[in-house]
Motif scaffolding. Sequence first.
Motif, PDB file in Angstrom:
ATOM      1  N   GLY A   6       0.824  -1.205  -0.232  1.00 26.28           N
ATOM      2  CA  GLY A   6      -0.128  -0.013   0.072  1.00 26.28           C
ATOM      3  C   GLY A   6       0.922   1.146  -0.034  1.00 26.28           C
ATOM      4  N   ASP A   7       1.972   0.984   0.223  1.00 23.18           N
ATOM      5  CA  ASP A   7       3.035   2.276  -0.034  1.00 23.18           C
ATOM      6  C   ASP A   7       3.419   2.957  -1.141  1.00 23.18           C
ATOM      7  OD1 ASP A   7       3.327   2.634   2.957  1.00 23.18           O
ATOM      8  OD2 ASP A   7       5.095   1.481   3.109  1.00 23.18           O
ATOM      9  N   THR A   8       3.258   3.892  -1.321  1.00 26.28           N
ATOM     10  CA  THR A   8       3.586   4.649  -2.740  1.00 26.28           C
ATOM     11  C   THR A   8       4.998   5.334  -2.627  1.00 26.28           C
ATOM     12  OG1 THR A   8       1.350   5.271  -2.971  1.00 26.28           O
ATOM     13  CG2 THR A   8       3.028   6.237  -4.688  1.00 26.28           C
ATOM     14  N   VAL A   9       5.741   4.862  -3.971  1.00 28.72           N
ATOM     15  CA  VAL A   9       7.176   5.674  -3.810  1.00 28.72           C
ATOM     16  C   VAL A   9       7.051   6.539  -5.137  1.00 28.72           C
ATOM     17  CG1 VAL A   9       7.935   3.695  -4.994  1.00 28.72           C
ATOM     18  CG2 VAL A   9       9.471   5.242  -4.500  1.00 28.72           C
ATOM     19  N   ARG A  10       7.576   7.694  -5.262  1.00 28.99           N
ATOM     20  CA  ARG A  10       7.646   8.510  -6.480  1.00 28.99           C
ATOM     21  C   ARG A  10       8.987   8.986  -6.479  1.00 28.99           C
ATOM     22  NH1 ARG A  10       3.755  12.083  -9.221  1.00 28.99           N
ATOM     23  NH2 ARG A  10       5.110  13.920 -10.034  1.00 28.99           N
ATOM     24  N   ILE A  11       9.523   8.950  -7.785  1.00 32.40           N
ATOM     25  CA  ILE A  11      11.040   9.272  -8.066  1.00 32.40           C
ATOM     26  C   ILE A  11      10.730  10.188  -9.423  1.00 32.40           C
ATOM     27  CG2 ILE A  11      13.336   8.441  -8.743  1.00 32.40           C
ATOM     28  CD1 ILE A  11      12.395   5.717  -7.487  1.00 32.40           C
ATOM     29  N   GLU A  12      11.561  11.300  -9.122  1.00 33.78           N
ATOM     30  CA  GLU A  12      11.638  12.376 -10.296  1.00 33.78           C
ATOM     31  C   GLU A  12      12.647  13.287 -10.137  1.00 33.78           C
ATOM     32  OE1 GLU A  12       8.076  15.132 -11.987  1.00 33.78           O
ATOM     33  OE2 GLU A  12       8.065  14.886  -9.851  1.00 33.78           O
ATOM     34  N   MET A  13      13.089  13.880 -11.289  1.00 36.22           N
ATOM     35  CA  MET A  13      14.069  14.722 -11.490  1.00 36.22           C
ATOM     36  C   MET A  13      13.693  16.019 -12.097  1.00 36.22           C
ATOM     37  SD  MET A  13      17.927  14.440 -13.006  1.00 36.22           S
ATOM     38  CE  MET A  13      18.549  13.586 -11.483  1.00 36.22           C
ATOM     39  N   LEU A  14      14.136  17.421 -11.581  1.00 34.47           N
ATOM     40  CA  LEU A  14      13.383  18.575 -12.247  1.00 34.47           C
ATOM     41  C   LEU A  14      14.607  19.428 -12.694  1.00 34.47           C
ATOM     42  CD1 LEU A  14      11.028  19.397  -9.236  1.00 34.47           C
ATOM     43  CD2 LEU A  14      10.358  17.978 -11.212  1.00 34.47           C
ATOM     44  N   ASP A  15      14.237  19.991 -13.751  1.00 34.52           N
ATOM     45  CA  ASP A  15      15.333  20.935 -14.273  1.00 34.52           C
ATOM     46  C   ASP A  15      15.335  22.250 -13.349  1.00 34.52           C
ATOM     47  OD1 ASP A  15      13.303  22.937 -15.260  1.00 34.52           O
ATOM     48  OD2 ASP A  15      13.502  21.956 -17.146  1.00 34.52           O
ATOM     49  N   ALA A  16      16.268  23.317 -13.853  1.00 32.68           N
ATOM     50  CA  ALA A  16      16.401  24.271 -13.011  1.00 32.68           C
ATOM     51  C   ALA A  16      15.387  25.125 -12.928  1.00 32.68           C
ATOM     52  CB  ALA A  16      17.783  25.215 -13.658  1.00 32.68           C
ATOM     53  N   ASP A  17      14.270  25.123 -13.849  1.00 39.50           N
ATOM     54  CA  ASP A  17      12.895  25.887 -13.996  1.00 39.50           C
ATOM     55  C   ASP A  17      11.694  25.155 -13.215  1.00 39.50           C
ATOM     56  OD1 ASP A  17      14.204  27.912 -15.348  1.00 39.50           O
ATOM     57  OD2 ASP A  17      13.908  26.897 -17.251  1.00 39.50           O
ATOM     58  N   GLY A  18      12.132  23.877 -12.520  1.00 44.32           N
ATOM     59  CA  GLY A  18      11.189  23.164 -12.097  1.00 44.32           C
ATOM     60  C   GLY A  18      10.354  22.361 -12.677  1.00 44.32           C
ATOM     61  N   ALA A  19      10.737  21.960 -13.875  1.00 38.90           N
ATOM     62  CA  ALA A  19      10.026  21.201 -15.004  1.00 38.90           C
ATOM     63  C   ALA A  19      10.365  19.752 -14.823  1.00 38.90           C
ATOM     64  CB  ALA A  19       9.906  21.936 -16.337  1.00 38.90           C
ATOM     65  N   SER A  20       9.504  18.813 -14.853  1.00 39.66           N
ATOM     66  CA  SER A  20      10.012  17.213 -14.897  1.00 39.66           C
ATOM     67  C   SER A  20      10.803  17.033 -16.145  1.00 39.66           C
ATOM     68  CB  SER A  20       8.690  16.326 -14.380  1.00 39.66           C
ATOM     69  OG  SER A  20       9.315  14.916 -14.580  1.00 39.66           O
ATOM     70  N   ILE A  21      11.940  16.286 -16.066  1.00 38.23           N
ATOM     71  CA  ILE A  21      12.570  16.027 -17.351  1.00 38.23           C
ATOM     72  C   ILE A  21      12.163  14.770 -17.800  1.00 38.23           C
ATOM     73  CG2 ILE A  21      14.898  15.709 -18.036  1.00 38.23           C
ATOM     74  CD1 ILE A  21      16.000  17.316 -15.921  1.00 38.23           C
ATOM     75  N   PHE A  22      12.259  13.702 -17.024  1.00 29.17           N
ATOM     76  CA  PHE A  22      12.085  12.297 -17.337  1.00 29.17           C
ATOM     77  C   PHE A  22      10.470  11.858 -16.961  1.00 29.17           C
ATOM     78  CE2 PHE A  22      16.399  12.523 -16.006  1.00 29.17           C
ATOM     79  CZ  PHE A  22      17.164  12.210 -17.080  1.00 29.17           C
ATOM     80  N   GLY A  23       9.757  12.745 -16.437  1.00 33.60           N
ATOM     81  CA  GLY A  23       8.578  12.435 -16.022  1.00 33.60           C
ATOM     82  C   GLY A  23       8.680  11.645 -14.551  1.00 33.60           C
ATOM     83  N   ALA A  24       7.561  11.131 -13.712  1.00 33.27           N
ATOM     84  CA  ALA A  24       7.786  10.646 -12.640  1.00 33.27           C
ATOM     85  C   ALA A  24       7.576   9.153 -12.642  1.00 33.27           C
ATOM     86  CB  ALA A  24       6.955  11.171 -11.509  1.00 33.27           C
ATOM     87  N   ILE A  25       8.317   8.568 -11.973  1.00 30.42           N
ATOM     88  CA  ILE A  25       8.188   7.101 -11.284  1.00 30.42           C
ATOM     89  C   ILE A  25       7.219   6.938 -10.315  1.00 30.42           C
ATOM     90  CG2 ILE A  25       8.920   4.790 -10.703  1.00 30.42           C
ATOM     91  CD1 ILE A  25      11.591   5.511 -12.318  1.00 30.42           C
ATOM     92  N   GLU A  26       5.955   6.708 -10.288  1.00 29.19           N
ATOM     93  CA  GLU A  26       5.226   6.609  -9.245  1.00 29.19           C
ATOM     94  C   GLU A  26       4.324   5.289  -9.085  1.00 29.19           C
ATOM     95  OE1 GLU A  26       1.915   9.387  -6.966  1.00 29.19           O
ATOM     96  OE2 GLU A  26       2.556   9.979  -8.735  1.00 29.19           O
ATOM     97  N   GLN A  27       4.615   4.505  -7.929  1.00 32.51           N
ATOM     98  CA  GLN A  27       4.233   3.155  -7.994  1.00 32.51           C
ATOM     99  C   GLN A  27       3.940   2.605  -6.514  1.00 32.51           C
ATOM    100  OE1 GLN A  27       8.041   1.790  -9.100  1.00 32.51           O
ATOM    101  NE2 GLN A  27       7.120   0.608 -10.636  1.00 32.51           N
ATOM    102  N   VAL A  28       2.544   1.743  -6.610  1.00 33.62           N
ATOM    103  CA  VAL A  28       2.385   1.374  -5.181  1.00 33.62           C
ATOM    104  C   VAL A  28       2.765  -0.165  -4.993  1.00 33.62           C
ATOM    105  CG1 VAL A  28       0.397   0.537  -4.006  1.00 33.62           C
ATOM    106  CG2 VAL A  28       0.120   2.697  -5.457  1.00 33.62           C
ATOM    107  N   ILE A  29       3.178  -0.304  -3.762  1.00 33.39           N
ATOM    108  CA  ILE A  29       3.807  -1.811  -3.396  1.00 33.39           C
ATOM    109  C   ILE A  29       2.710  -2.344  -3.245  1.00 33.39           C
ATOM    110  CG2 ILE A  29       5.234  -3.014  -2.072  1.00 33.39           C
ATOM    111  CD1 ILE A  29       6.833  -0.901  -3.626  1.00 33.39           C
ATOM    112  N   GLU A  30       2.500  -3.858  -3.739  1.00 34.63           N
ATOM    113  CA  GLU A  30       1.306  -4.670  -3.780  1.00 34.63           C
ATOM    114  C   GLU A  30       1.598  -5.992  -3.489  1.00 34.63           C
ATOM    115  OE1 GLU A  30      -1.172  -5.821  -7.069  1.00 34.63           O
ATOM    116  OE2 GLU A  30      -1.937  -3.896  -6.782  1.00 34.63           O
ATOM    117  N   ARG A  31       1.031  -6.828  -2.797  1.00 37.20           N
ATOM    118  CA  ARG A  31       1.011  -8.218  -2.547  1.00 37.20           C
ATOM    119  C   ARG A  31       0.856  -8.937  -3.902  1.00 37.20           C
ATOM    120  NH1 ARG A  31       1.040 -11.251   1.870  1.00 37.20           N
ATOM    121  NH2 ARG A  31       0.193  -9.564   3.401  1.00 37.20           N
TER     122      ARG A  31
END
Length: 330
Positions: free
Chosen positions: A300-325
């Motif tokens: 049920g936990d969620t992890v979000r991984i992202e990298m922003l450029d100098a202007d605060g815009a997402s470069i690669f988009g975000a990995i956003e995932q829920v841990i599931e049994r």
Amino acid sequence: MKLGSLKEGGRDGTLIVVSRDLGRAVRATGIAATLQQALDDWSNAAPRLNALYESLNAGDADGVFDLDVARLAAPLPRAYEFVDGSAYLPHVERVRRARGAEVPESFYTDPLMYQATSAGFYGPRDTVKVTSEDHGIDLEAEIVVITDDVPMAVTPEQAAGHIQLIGLVNDVSLRNLIPGELAKGFGFLQAKPRSALSPVFVTPDELGGAWQDNKLHLPLLTHINGEWFGAPEAGVDMQFDFSQLVAHAAKTRPLVAGTIVGSGTIANEDTSKGASCFAEKRTVETLEQGAPKTPFMAFGDTVRIEMLDADGASIFGAIEQVIERQALPE
């Protein structure tokens, strides 16, 4: 340019070119059906893909559609090879210090690297499936580079010219299985299940001045259940740059186009910047408080991984995932 893959057309997805702002996309099947096909013929495919990218950003491309990240597979849904390094030695040093062990001198001159799982990658919104919380479920927020065909025994200077794409990975780890596997002296297997890749990969020129000396000089931001977890600087404390990691992997064998090379968990000497994995956070707690306080991840936990450029815009988009049994087979 920015490239991704839709969940259509079979196991390897359908190649798309994605706009700089990650809002729009266009299928690139007139150039290559999949990203792997494009990488196999990169010298011919890349200029054509870049022309389509410029047309998309200018508003001149045909067949444009709004990008829905939930429809994306990993940019490379499966790869011929994924080798993962451990280039951030503050992480290695702390982990070993916590258990009273010294760091061998060779670690400072010869990269750590292992052969990771590449037969399938999670898409950026796919759930991470694990059979038991007792395995010690952890994330590892990392940067990856993707190569074209790399000859055996290249120098780091030569290897730099074979880095064609850059992205992010959540290198899922099952920490409680690692000690038993390492004790056998034969490396990881069950402790390293499938990992997840960022929505898009980008060419180095897309990163501007943030890509220098074969390193990406930006923070890598991680949130757990919406709470800030860490944002260590990826360009700081990296003992081996990506050209050195690629050359290390190719020392005794060529690398085929589409090989993914990982940085290892991003970590800084400055622990105030947080962590990129729970093992790191728990190690800092052990060193500072005598014992770890933070548990590993739960269903049920969620992890979000992202990298922003100098202007605060997402470069690669975000990995956003829920841990599931993961249910056991019947």
